[in-house]
Design an enzyme around this catalytic site. Structure first.
Site, short mmCIF file in Angstrom:
data_model
loop_
_atom_site.label_atom_id
_atom_site.label_comp_id
_atom_site.label_asym_id
_atom_site.label_seq_id
_atom_site.Cartn_x
_atom_site.Cartn_y
_atom_site.Cartn_z
N PHE A 87 -3.21 -2.24 -10.96
CA PHE A 87 -4.56 -1.76 -10.72
C PHE A 87 -5.13 -1.03 -11.93
O PHE A 87 -6.35 -0.91 -12.06
CB PHE A 87 -4.61 -0.87 -9.48
CG PHE A 87 -4.31 -1.60 -8.20
CD1 PHE A 87 -4.88 -2.85 -7.94
CD2 PHE A 87 -3.47 -1.06 -7.25
CE1 PHE A 87 -4.61 -3.54 -6.76
CE2 PHE A 87 -3.20 -1.74 -6.07
CZ PHE A 87 -3.76 -2.97 -5.83
N HIS B 151 -1.04 3.69 -6.61
CA HIS B 151 -2.46 3.59 -6.94
C HIS B 151 -3.23 3.21 -5.67
O HIS B 151 -3.10 2.10 -5.16
CB HIS B 151 -2.68 2.53 -8.03
CG HIS B 151 -4.00 2.64 -8.72
ND1 HIS B 151 -4.10 2.58 -10.09
CD2 HIS B 151 -5.26 2.78 -8.26
CE1 HIS B 151 -5.38 2.68 -10.44
NE2 HIS B 151 -6.11 2.80 -9.32
N LEU B 152 -4.01 4.15 -5.18
CA LEU B 152 -4.79 3.97 -3.97
C LEU B 152 -5.66 2.71 -4.05
O LEU B 152 -6.21 2.41 -5.11
CB LEU B 152 -5.69 5.20 -3.78
CG LEU B 152 -6.63 5.19 -2.59
CD1 LEU B 152 -6.63 6.55 -1.93
CD2 LEU B 152 -8.03 4.81 -3.01
N HIS B 153 -5.79 2.02 -2.95
CA HIS B 153 -6.68 0.86 -2.85
C HIS B 153 -7.03 0.65 -1.39
O HIS B 153 -6.21 0.84 -0.50
CB HIS B 153 -6.05 -0.40 -3.46
CG HIS B 153 -4.69 -0.71 -2.97
ND1 HIS B 153 -3.55 0.00 -3.36
CD2 HIS B 153 -4.24 -1.64 -2.10
CE1 HIS B 153 -2.49 -0.49 -2.75
NE2 HIS B 153 -2.88 -1.50 -1.98
N GLN B 154 -8.28 0.30 -1.15
CA GLN B 154 -8.76 0.05 0.21
C GLN B 154 -8.94 -1.44 0.42
O GLN B 154 -9.61 -2.10 -0.37
CB GLN B 154 -10.08 0.77 0.48
CG GLN B 154 -10.63 0.48 1.87
CD GLN B 154 -11.57 1.53 2.35
OE1 GLN B 154 -11.13 2.50 2.94
NE2 GLN B 154 -12.85 1.36 2.09
#
Length: 187
Positions: free
Chosen positions: A50, A143-146
Site C-alpha cells: 500500500f 496499513h489500514l485499508h477500507q
C-alpha cells in the site's frame, strides 16, 4: 503432478476421488495464500504494497482515484468484480490513528467508489468495512485499508458456496478502466 490412468477407464490415480466435478484452477490466489507481497514488518519501509502502489502509475497500480490523503485502488485478490479499497497514503495501522482530514477523505472516496460502481456495473448493494489487526482478518494489518465490495442479487451462487471458487468475469485492468471512467468528479 501428472495423472496416470489406471486399468479402470474413469479413475485417475493421484488426483483425488473422481466425482464428476470439473475443477476451476485459480493459481494466482496462491500468491495471496502464501503471503507474497505482504510487509515483512510493521514499518512503511518493510515492503508494504500500500506504500508502493502510489509510486506506480494509475494503470500499473490499479489506482482508481487519488486524493490529498487517501487513494482508491482495485483489490488485487477481489471477492467480486469491482472490489476496491480506500487506503491512506500514510502508513498507519489503526483507524484511531487517522487524522480528521484523512478520516473525512476516506469517507468521501468510499462514497465516490460506491457511486462509480453503481454507474459502471449497476451494483445493487455493498459490503463496506475494515479488518483491523491480523486476528480480525486483516491480510495486511500494518496499513489500514477500507474494502468496498459491490454486490448484486444472486451473486453468491453455487461457485463460492459449494465450489469455494470466485468467478470474476473481467480482467482487473479492464475493471480499473471502467471504474476510473465512471469516477464522479470532485464537487
Amino acid at each position: 503432478m501428472l495423472a496416470r490412468m489406471s486399468s479402470e477407464p474413469e479413475q485417475q490415480i493421484g488426483v483425488g476421488t473422481p466425482d464428476a466435478f470439473q475443477r476451476l484452477w485459480t493459481p494466482h490466489r496462491m500468491a495471496y495464500i502464501q503471503g507474497e507481497n505482504k510487509p515483512s514488518g510493521p514499518g512503511a519501509g518493510d515492503g508494504c504494497p500500500f506504500c508502493a502502489i502510489p509510486q506506480k502509475d494509475d494503470e500499473d497500480g490499479l489506482v482508481l482515484a487519488r486524493g490529498e490523503h487517501v487513494y482508491a485502488v482495485l483489490n488485487l485478490y477481489p471477492y467480486t468484480g469491482g472490489h476496491c479499497m480506500v487506503v491512506p497514503f500514510r502508513h498507519v495501522a489503526d483507524y484511531t490513528e487517522l487524522t480528521e482530514a484523512e478520516t473525512a477523505e476516506l469517507a468521501l472516496l468510499t462514497q465516490r467508489a460506491m457511486t462509480a460502481l453503481r454507474t459502471a456495473s449497476g451494483a445493487q448493494g455493498f459490503n463496506v468495512g475494515m479488518n483491523l489487526g491480523a486476528v480480525a482478518g486483516a491480510g495486511i494489518a500494518a496499513h489500514l485499508h477500507q474494502h468496498i465490495v459491490p454486490r448484486w442479487g444472486g451473486d453468491t451462487n453455487f461457485m463460492p458456496v459449494v465450489g469455494h471458487t470466485r468467478v470474476l468475469p473481467q480482467l482487473l485492468a479492464d475493471t480499473r478502466r471502467m471504474l476510473a471512467a465512471s469516477w464522479p468528479a470532485e464537487n
